[in-house]
Design a protein around this motif. Structure first.
Motif, PDB file in Angstrom:
ATOM      1  N   UNK A 100       5.414  -6.872   3.957  1.00 34.96           N
ATOM      2  CA  UNK A 100       6.094  -6.161   5.038  1.00 34.96           C
ATOM      3  C   UNK A 100       7.467  -5.655   4.596  1.00 34.96           C
ATOM      4  N   UNK A 101       8.196  -6.475   3.849  1.00 37.11           N
ATOM      5  CA  UNK A 101       9.560  -6.085   3.474  1.00 37.11           C
ATOM      6  C   UNK A 101       9.728  -6.156   1.950  1.00 37.11           C
ATOM      7  N   UNK A 165       9.060 -15.771   5.331  1.00 34.41           N
ATOM      8  CA  UNK A 165       9.230 -14.797   6.410  1.00 34.41           C
ATOM      9  C   UNK A 165       8.385 -13.546   6.125  1.00 34.41           C
ATOM     10  N   UNK A 169       5.139 -12.202   8.480  1.00 33.94           N
ATOM     11  CA  UNK A 169       5.101 -10.879   9.112  1.00 33.94           C
ATOM     12  C   UNK A 169       3.993 -10.025   8.492  1.00 33.94           C
ATOM     13  N   UNK A 172       0.819 -11.043  10.069  1.00 36.23           N
ATOM     14  CA  UNK A 172       0.752 -10.587  11.458  1.00 36.23           C
ATOM     15  C   UNK A 172       0.478  -9.094  11.547  1.00 36.23           C
ATOM     16  N   UNK A 173       1.160  -8.320  10.721  1.00 41.01           N
ATOM     17  CA  UNK A 173       1.237  -6.882  10.983  1.00 41.01           C
ATOM     18  C   UNK A 173       0.449  -6.005  10.023  1.00 41.01           C
TER      19      UNK A 173
ATOM     20  N   UNK B  16       8.289  -3.012  14.978  1.00 39.68           N
ATOM     21  CA  UNK B  16       7.775  -4.293  15.495  1.00 39.68           C
ATOM     22  C   UNK B  16       7.859  -5.378  14.418  1.00 39.68           C
ATOM     23  N   UNK B  17       7.460  -5.021  13.193  1.00 37.42           N
ATOM     24  CA  UNK B  17       7.487  -5.986  12.096  1.00 37.42           C
ATOM     25  C   UNK B  17       8.918  -6.444  11.815  1.00 37.42           C
ATOM     26  N   UNK B  18       9.856  -5.476  11.809  1.00 38.21           N
ATOM     27  CA  UNK B  18      11.245  -5.837  11.525  1.00 38.21           C
ATOM     28  C   UNK B  18      11.787  -6.764  12.605  1.00 38.21           C
ATOM     29  N   UNK B  20      10.085  -8.762  14.547  1.00 38.70           N
ATOM     30  CA  UNK B  20       9.486 -10.083  14.419  1.00 38.70           C
ATOM     31  C   UNK B  20      10.126 -10.857  13.253  1.00 38.70           C
ATOM     32  N   UNK B  21      10.388 -10.109  12.174  1.00 38.40           N
ATOM     33  CA  UNK B  21      11.039 -10.740  11.019  1.00 38.40           C
ATOM     34  C   UNK B  21      12.385 -11.313  11.400  1.00 38.40           C
TER      35      UNK B  21
END
Lengths: 531, 208, 314
Positions: A100-101, A165, A169, A172-173, B16-18, B20-21
């Motif tokens: 995600x990040x 983290x 995420x 989840x995403x 949304x992801x950010x 939630x993070x």
């Protein structure tokens, strides 16, 4: 389209946001730390062979076991599977292009390295002693540079939090269309449970280490009986993190095993839901059993009663997993390739590690066994026999995916047997030494313990040889290995449905999931690698 | 079409992801402060009298002023988020400056408080030199006082750094109605920092 | 039974508890061996029986609720049984009889020293009577230590700033090994001691001596003198009359009501706490005015004072 390894040059690696490259950087760094920790271990065992003349002075011995423990725990076993295999595999298994990040992911790697450098810098100053547990008030008083190791562990902890983290995420995403929760591969379930523990437990370690650092720098006195503080409180704080940390170490390895066994048995995993949910059972219990490390610390009898009782229940979800893995092999078609060998090695060692854990959970037994070699043997069976075996199973399993090449199965078998036999020879005698009463962290021991210590040291040479051999054939495979094809094991999870090595964005066409990942049909008993 | 990173399906998914993070990150923060407060609770329970005597040496009025500063800064922060979402660049920037000013005022008051403590020798246990407070466990109170408020102050400082960063991006127009994830996330963080203080103030200054 | 026992070469059984401990341990060892054979044995059997053959067909099995129920329930019951057995043996290790001989143990880097009721002290060697319960009341001067007697199957951490205790009833006359089991610095592995279990007659001799005077004052007598020289008597009498502070007569072991209405048992840690940190646990009906003696009473003096207060219990 070129694969993710196409870009050349150091710069392309150090600034990469590609989860696969970051995964490989973790793998390489962790391997270097493992080598360092392993050299310490071999020297310690050599010293304990005891031929009359001391190889190490008492202070050096004390520092060596501290470095061995701290490096192996904080820089190898905790970040090992999530950092290296998790980073590489998780997004592809999800059918995603990245975590995600991605920026946070790279930052997390660098934070980890900064922590490692802090910890390692103590080696070149006044060292560190007191063991990786840093019990107060000794850790407040010692004049070694333990401060650097504490700071290093603190910093590495933040890396661990950020990776967790990112994984939560991502799961989840970023799941591919069709990947419902009950189609999530078990490796990801395990990483998910692990990440939750990391999120909930690591901050407590962080504040504990901050308080201990402040204790040394500012003399805040919280843990110092001379200033009115309570040294046992430190143990509570420490184990509140470090017991869940044990599951941070083992759950990802269990995830790897849950992937390897069905693939190499060509059969659906037995009890998918039970395996997936038992990880959460373990995660939950992980937070309420820390006191079993403190049975003789002076905590109340009631606390001991409760902690021992609760600890017993850890064995139930753990047992579910072990039985389910064995059940998966029943009526399968078993291929004994290296990943499967390591998975079987895991089962043998982890079963011993788990069963001896029940001894330590039993109050009366623990009183005699705690702080002896029995404990040393137990946690090596679980941590090395469990986590490292799982890591090696995973590394062999996904090696073709990472490199697009095959290693020599014959060499892998030689290395595996050397490690497995060496491990049992090294650590099984330590159970007996512990039962006989030999305390851990002893520079010198009584003459009656000599024979078993020597057996143990001889075993360590086989482990050393096994890893040396592994390094050589892995390096050969990276350079000269045969092309593996995209899916040599004919596995069903998503990471095998793209080329090996994968393209930078993982998939040429965005994958869609239509079935669960363990649907091995009765006639699907062959592997591409055989042909 | 708003821009979004290639591995997300849409800008909404990315936001949304950010979000939630950030929530997950704040959970870790809660646990970190939680650990410290558990330590405080344990020692308070062990040495109630010493902690009672020691807490009288904190300046309630200064603490109260700081509470007002931080609560007001939460209001300005919320305004900043709303104005950014509405694309009002100048109003958003002014709100951010307001937040920064209040945060800075908080630090100034903290400086005054800390220098009083230093002057009176009300310091962590090993350096405690105050002679009025004779109870042997009283220094532990100040150890915990400096650890909790110090860690909180570190968070305020980090928050101010983040505020300056989004102020620059807001002023340049980068963060606006189209894309304001950083502003919203820093907003979450800032409210959390306030919330921590709302717990610390009564626990340290008021409960006696 | 015998083979495993020999393989594990358990230390000598120096107490009754050691016998109970060994039975439990050996039972668990057998159980573990059976479980191991069950798991690893079936694993190896499957590896052999279901090894890959070109003509294979696997069976599509995804689980079995019956089996799952069995391997949840059976282990749970077994584990609870083990827990209960383990706890009952543990109880026997923690509940010291009231008539136990008390010896005070002081750990410091890297020696153990011992103080006896008769005023004697010893370093590195501790003397205890056979067939009589002995309770060790232990503290440390510096860092954590742990008092570990493998032959007795007991171990207890020794913590600076507080008392912890361990008890045993030796059954074998002779010398047994004591280890420090908690890392305590350079010579951690050299922090050993010998425990000498004496026959009744030898214990009499050792305890009473040919001429008791040779040992100087008994511990209680030392405590009585300290009670005067340190000024305790100014406020605390030994005859039951309350002065500024409560009398020490009958204090030890009693339930003390504190100002806030809670009760504490006046044990070693309570008295130590009152001497070092007098505030906060004042007996109901008295005004707190006692100064702290932190740093003014050594660990050995503390032991003598507590022994004296204890002697006034009845």
């Amino acid at each position: 389209m070129s694969n993710y390894l196409a870009a050349k040059g150091l710069r392309s690696w150090l600034t990469t946001l590609d989860h696969k490259r970051i995964g490989l950087m973790y793998l390489f760094s962790i391997f270097v730390f493992f080598l360092l920790g392993g050299i310490f271990a071999l020297i310690l065992r050599l010293h304990l062979f005891g031929w009359g003349k001391d190889l190490l002075s008492a202070d050096m011995y004390n520092q060596f076991f501290t470095f061995h423990g701290a490096i192996m725990i904080f820089l190898v076993i905790i970040p090992g599977i999530p950092g290296a295999l998790g980073n590489f595999i998780l997004p592809i298994m999800l059918g995603a292009k990245d975590v995600a990040f991605p920026r946070l992911n790279l930052a997390s790697y660098y934070i980890f390295m900064v922590g490692a450098i802090f910890a390692a810098s103590a080696l070149f100053l006044r060292g560190a002693d007191g063991g990786w547990t840093f019990y107060t008030p000794y850790s407040i008083r010692t004049n070694t540079t333990v401060l650097l190791v504490l700071t290093g562990a603190l910093i590495a902890g933040f890396s661990s939090i950020l990776t967790a983290l990112n994984f939560i995420i991502s799961i989840h995403k970023l799941r591919a269309p069709g990947m419902t929760w009950d189609r999530l591969p078990l490796f990801l379930w395990a990483l998910y449970a692990t990440s939750i523990i990391q999120i909930l437990a690591t901050p407590v370690l962080a504040i504990t280490l901050v308080l201990l650092i402040a204790e040394r720098v500012l003399q805040i006195g919280i843990f110092d009986p001379k200033l009115g503080g309570d040294p046992i409180l430190f143990q509570h704080f420490f184990w509140f993190y470090s017991h869940p940390a044990v599951y941070i170490m083992i759950l990802p390895a269990m995830g790897v095993i849950s992937e390897v066994i069905p693939v190499f048995s060509r059969k659906p995993i037995f009890g998918y839901k039970a395996i997936a949910y038992s990880s959460f059972g373990i995660a939950l219990i992980a937070f309420i059993v820390w006191g079993h490390h403190m049975v003789v610390s002076g905590q109340s009898e009631l606390a001991n009663f409760l902690f021992s009782l609760l600890t017993m229940f850890v064995a139930v979800p753990t047992g579910i997993k072990v039985f389910s893995w064995v059940g998966t092999m029943y009526r399968g078609s078993i291929h004994l390739y290296a990943p499967m060998l390591y998975a079987l090695g895991f089962l043998e060692l982890f079963t011993i590690g788990g069963l001896t854990g029940i001894f330590l959970a039993t109050l009366a037994i623990d009183v005699h066994m705690t702080d002896t070699y029995f404990v040393v043997a137990h946690f090596h069976y679980v941590m090395v026999g469990g986590t490292i075996m799982g890591l090696l199973a995973g590394v062999h399993y996904w090696f073709p995916k990472m490199t697009g090449r095959l290693y020599s199965e014959r060499d892998a078998a030689i290395s595996f047997w050397s490690i497995l036999i060496g491990f049992n020879v090294t650590f099984f005698p330590q159970f007996i030494l512990g039962a006989q009463g030999m305390p851990r962290r002893y520079w010198h021991y009584l003459p009656e313990y000599t024979m078993l210590n020597r057996v143990s040291t001889v075993g360590s040479w086989f482990i050393g040889f096994g890893f040396l051999y592994l390094m050589i054939y892995m390096w050969k495979a990276v350079r000269y290995g045969k092309a593996s094809g995209s899916n040599p094991w004919s596995a069903l999870t998503l990471e095998w449905q793209t080329s090996s090595p994968p393209p930078t964005e993982n998939f040429e066409i965005d994958p869609v999931v239509t079935d669960w990942p363990y649907a091995y049909a009765p006639d699907n008993v062959h592997m591409a690698v055989n042909k | 079409m708003r821009h979004h990173a290639h591995h997300f399906a849409s800008a909404e998914a990315e936001f949304e992801a950010s979000k939630q993070g950030m929530w997950v990150f704040l959970v870790t923060e809660v646990l970190m402060f939680g650990g410290l407060l558990v330590g405080y609770g344990i020692f308070r329970n062990l040495y109630p009298e010493a902690f009672h005597e020691a807490h009288k040496h904190l300046a309630v009025s200064l603490g109260a002023i700081n509470t007002v500063f931080l609560i007001s800064s939460s209001v300005t922060m919320a305004l900043a988020v709303t104005y950014t979402q509405m694309g009002k660049r100048v109003a958003a920037s002014c709100s951010l400056i307001g937040t920064l000013t209040l945060a800075f005022s908080f630090l100034c008051v903290k400086y005054v408080e800390y220098s009083h403590k230093f002057h009176d020798g009300l310091l962590p246990a090993g350096y405690f030199t105050n002679t009025e407070l004779k109870l042997p466990e009283a220094p532990l109170f100040f150890s915990l006082y400096f650890m909790t408020t110090g860690l909180h102050m570190l968070h305020v400082l980090i928050g101010m750094g983040l505020l300056i960063w989004i102020l620059r991006r807001t002023w340049s127009g980068e963060l606006s109605s189209g894309y304001c994830t950083p502003t919203e996330l820093v907003g979450f963080y800032w409210h959390f920092v306030d919330l921590v203080w709302i717990f610390l103030f009564p626990l340290l200054y008021l409960v006696g | 039974m015998g083979i495993i026992k020999q393989a594990f070469m358990l230390p000598l059984q120096g107490t009754a508890v050691a016998g109970r401990w060994d039975s439990l341990f050996l039972f668990m060892l057998w159980l573990a061996a059976i479980m191991f054979v069950l798991v690893v044995g079936s694993m190896l059997a499957f590896v052999w029986k279901y090894r890959h053959k070109a003509s294979d067909r696997t069976t599509y099995i995804t689980g079995s609720h019956v089996l799952e129920a069995i391997w949840i329930i059976v282990p749970t019951v077994m584990l609870l049984g083990i827990f209960v057995w383990g706890y009952s043996v543990y109880r026997g290790m923690t509940q010291a009889p009231r008539d136990a001989v008390e010896i005070r143990v002081l750990g410091k880097q890297w020696v153990w020293s011992f103080q006896y009721d008769n005023g004697r002290t010893s370093i590195g060697e501790i003397y205890v009577p056979v067939h009589r319960p002995t309770k060790l009341i232990m503290t440390s001067e510096d860092v954590l230590h742990s008092f570990f007697i493998p032959n007795f199957r007991v171990k207890q951490d020794v913590v600076p700033g507080m008392y912890s205790s361990v008890w045993f009833k030796p059954t074998v006359i002779g010398t047994h090994q004591v280890f420090c089991a908690e890392y305590c610095g350079t010579s951690h592995s050299g922090m050993l001691a010998k425990i000498h279990v004496l026959s009744e007659a030898d214990w009499e001799d050792w305890n009473e001596g040919k001429s008791p005077k040779a040992f100087g004052d008994s511990l209680v007598e030392q405590g009585r003198k300290l009670h005067e020289t340190k000024g305790c008597v100014t406020c605390h009498t030994a005859d039951g009359t309350a002065k500024l502070g409560p009398s020490h007569k009958g204090l030890f072991g009693s339930k003390v009501e504190l100002e806030d209405g809670t009760f504490v048992i006046a044990d070693e840690n309570y008295i130590r706490g009152k001497i070092e940190n007098p505030r906060g646990s004042t007996k109901r009906g008295f005004t707190q005015m006692m100064p702290t003696f932190q740093g003014l009473v050594t660990e050995t003096e503390m032991n003598a004072l507590i022994a004296y207060v204890k002697s006034l219990a009845h």
